[in-house]
Motif scaffolding. Structure first.
Motif, mmCIF file in Angstrom:
data_model
loop_
_atom_site.group_PDB
_atom_site.id
_atom_site.type_symbol
_atom_site.label_atom_id
_atom_site.label_comp_id
_atom_site.label_asym_id
_atom_site.label_seq_id
_atom_site.Cartn_x
_atom_site.Cartn_y
_atom_site.Cartn_z
ATOM 1 N N ILE A 59 16.484 -12.733 30.819
ATOM 2 C CA ILE A 59 15.821 -11.473 30.995
ATOM 3 C C ILE A 59 15.185 -10.990 29.902
ATOM 4 N N LEU A 60 13.917 -10.698 29.955
ATOM 5 C CA LEU A 60 13.133 -10.118 29.095
ATOM 6 C C LEU A 60 12.477 -8.797 29.452
ATOM 7 N N GLN A 61 13.238 -7.592 28.849
ATOM 8 C CA GLN A 61 13.024 -6.339 29.010
ATOM 9 C C GLN A 61 12.148 -5.741 27.965
ATOM 10 N N PHE A 62 11.030 -5.137 28.351
ATOM 11 C CA PHE A 62 10.139 -4.872 27.180
ATOM 12 C C PHE A 62 9.096 -3.843 27.955
ATOM 13 N N PRO A 63 8.756 -2.947 27.376
ATOM 14 C CA PRO A 63 7.419 -2.007 27.396
ATOM 15 C C PRO A 63 6.013 -2.871 27.243
ATOM 16 N N ILE A 64 5.009 -2.381 27.945
ATOM 17 C CA ILE A 64 3.654 -3.078 27.709
ATOM 18 C C ILE A 64 3.112 -2.292 26.479
ATOM 19 N N HIS A 65 2.623 -2.911 25.512
ATOM 20 C CA HIS A 65 1.984 -2.409 24.264
ATOM 21 C C HIS A 65 0.632 -2.864 24.054
ATOM 22 N N CYS A 66 -0.430 -2.180 24.458
ATOM 23 C CA CYS A 66 -1.750 -2.973 24.121
ATOM 24 C C CYS A 66 -1.847 -4.116 24.794
ATOM 25 N N MET A 67 -1.381 -3.857 26.286
ATOM 26 C CA MET A 67 -1.793 -5.080 27.226
ATOM 27 C C MET A 67 -0.899 -6.214 26.912
ATOM 28 N N ALA A 68 0.127 -5.891 26.146
ATOM 29 C CA ALA A 68 0.663 -7.563 25.701
ATOM 30 C C ALA A 68 2.345 -6.849 25.232
ATOM 31 N N THR A 69 3.000 -8.056 24.807
ATOM 32 C CA THR A 69 4.427 -7.499 24.469
ATOM 33 C C THR A 69 4.355 -6.733 23.254
ATOM 34 N N PRO A 70 5.032 -6.051 22.830
ATOM 35 C CA PRO A 70 5.447 -5.356 21.585
ATOM 36 C C PRO A 70 5.244 -6.356 20.455
ATOM 37 N N TRP A 71 4.927 -5.780 19.255
ATOM 38 C CA TRP A 71 4.845 -7.009 18.141
ATOM 39 C C TRP A 71 6.224 -7.566 17.868
ATOM 40 N N ASN A 72 7.079 -6.734 17.751
ATOM 41 C CA ASN A 72 8.522 -7.514 17.328
ATOM 42 C C ASN A 72 9.001 -8.278 18.274
ATOM 43 N N LEU A 73 8.662 -8.037 19.320
ATOM 44 C CA LEU A 73 9.216 -9.233 20.531
ATOM 45 C C LEU A 73 8.213 -10.340 20.238
ATOM 46 N N LYS A 74 7.058 -10.184 20.098
ATOM 47 C CA LYS A 74 6.108 -11.514 19.739
ATOM 48 C C LYS A 74 6.670 -12.167 18.373
ATOM 49 N N LYS A 75 7.154 -11.380 17.376
ATOM 50 C CA LYS A 75 7.809 -12.011 16.350
ATOM 51 C C LYS A 75 8.902 -12.804 16.428
ATOM 52 N N TYR A 76 9.781 -12.425 17.350
ATOM 53 C CA TYR A 76 11.048 -13.005 17.849
ATOM 54 C C TYR A 76 10.674 -14.462 18.527
ATOM 55 N N GLN A 77 9.733 -14.094 19.748
ATOM 56 C CA GLN A 77 9.270 -15.397 20.080
ATOM 57 C C GLN A 77 8.737 -16.617 19.217
ATOM 58 N N ASP A 78 7.859 -15.966 18.214
ATOM 59 C CA ASP A 78 7.400 -16.940 17.474
ATOM 60 C C ASP A 78 8.307 -17.622 16.537
ATOM 61 N N GLU A 79 9.406 -16.925 16.055
ATOM 62 C CA GLU A 79 10.381 -17.477 15.125
ATOM 63 C C GLU A 79 11.486 -18.378 15.957
ATOM 64 N N VAL A 80 11.794 -17.767 17.214
ATOM 65 C CA VAL A 80 12.853 -18.581 17.735
ATOM 66 C C VAL A 80 12.409 -19.585 18.598
ATOM 67 N N TYR A 81 11.409 -19.545 19.044
ATOM 68 C CA TYR A 81 10.747 -20.640 19.973
ATOM 69 C C TYR A 81 10.005 -21.785 19.049
ATOM 70 N N THR A 82 9.563 -21.286 18.068
ATOM 71 C CA THR A 82 9.125 -22.289 16.993
ATOM 72 C C THR A 82 10.052 -23.030 16.567
ATOM 73 N N ALA A 83 11.161 -22.612 15.988
ATOM 74 C CA ALA A 83 12.134 -23.300 15.595
ATOM 75 C C ALA A 83 12.916 -24.170 16.714
ATOM 76 N N GLY A 84 12.984 -23.584 17.834
ATOM 77 C CA GLY A 84 13.743 -24.419 18.686
ATOM 78 C C GLY A 84 12.710 -25.885 19.488
ATOM 79 N N MET A 85 11.410 -25.741 18.911
ATOM 80 C CA MET A 85 10.669 -26.906 19.229
ATOM 81 C C MET A 85 11.404 -28.246 18.692
ATOM 82 N N ASP A 86 12.354 -28.315 17.981
ATOM 83 C CA ASP A 86 12.711 -29.668 17.379
ATOM 84 C C ASP A 86 13.731 -30.336 18.676
#
Length: 202
Positions: free
Chosen positions: A64-91
């Motif tokens: 479950i992803l719980q977040f507020p909409i900021h500037c029509m998208a996810t908050p920047w810290n959640l986007k950073k989390y996804q970039d870091e976690v999902y990119t590392a998990g592409m192995d």
């Protein structure tokens, strides 16, 4: 018993410290624990370990992803989390690359998710009122739905192989908050989406 990972992706500001999203995350945790499920909560702004987060995604039956909409998208810290976690998990742990192969370089993009058989749900808070969506006469969204706006988040889930569950939305939380009514709708949404069917009496 199910394993539930709740990712609270709020970004605090003076005018919006994140208390509402925290309350939704805590409410979801209590709901699942009452059902006997195992729950892990990651509050992104408090920090996280990438390897531990990959392991939690593998462990979870539902994310479950719980977040507020900021500037029509996810908050920047959640986007950073996804970039870091999902990119590392592409192995291979969350996905095997982007799904393509040397033999078929134009086929199957995004279809190598390793989390097939698991589900995800978005739960979001908006400053926008409900009337702004699904109405072609409203100029800004021009008839678009919340899920249309959240398309990138849904595609992230699909990329990982996750199956989408119905989105929950709390609208107009800044100018016209209806917190208790939103909590009641959230509780009903969780019951309708996740409540276990009682075992028949023998």
């Amino acid at each position: 018993m199910s394993n539930i990972l709740i990712i609270n992706g709020y970004q605090p500001y003076d005018f919006a410290p994140g208390s509402l999203n925290r309350a939704f995350a805590e409410r979801a945790k209590a709901f699942f624990e009452t059902q006997g499920d195992q729950v892990r909560v990651t509050t992104v702004v408090e920090g996280y370990d990438v390897e531990a987060e990959i392991a939690s995604h593998q462990w979870a039956d539902t994310i479950i992803l719980q977040f507020p909409i900021h500037c029509m998208a996810t908050p920047w810290n959640l986007k950073k989390y996804q970039d870091e976690v999902y990119t590392a998990g592409m192995d291979g742990r969350l996905a095997t690359g982007d799904g393509r192969s040397a033999e078929a370089p134009t086929e199957n993009y995004g279809m190598s998710g390793a989390l097939k058989g698991k589900t995800y749900m978005l739960s979001v808070t908006f400053n926008a009122p409900v009337e702004a969506f699904n109405n072609p006469e409203q100029a800004f969204f021009a008839g678009a739905s919340v899920d249309t706006l959240l398309y990138p988040s849904h595609q992230n889930g699909k990329f990982l192989g996750l199956e989408k569950l119905p989105t929950f939305v709390a609208y107009d939380v800044m100018k016209n908050p209806q917190v208790e009514a939103d909590f009641a709708r959230f509780d009903a949404h969780l019951r309708d989406t996740f409540a276990k069917v009682a075992e028949p009496a023998e």
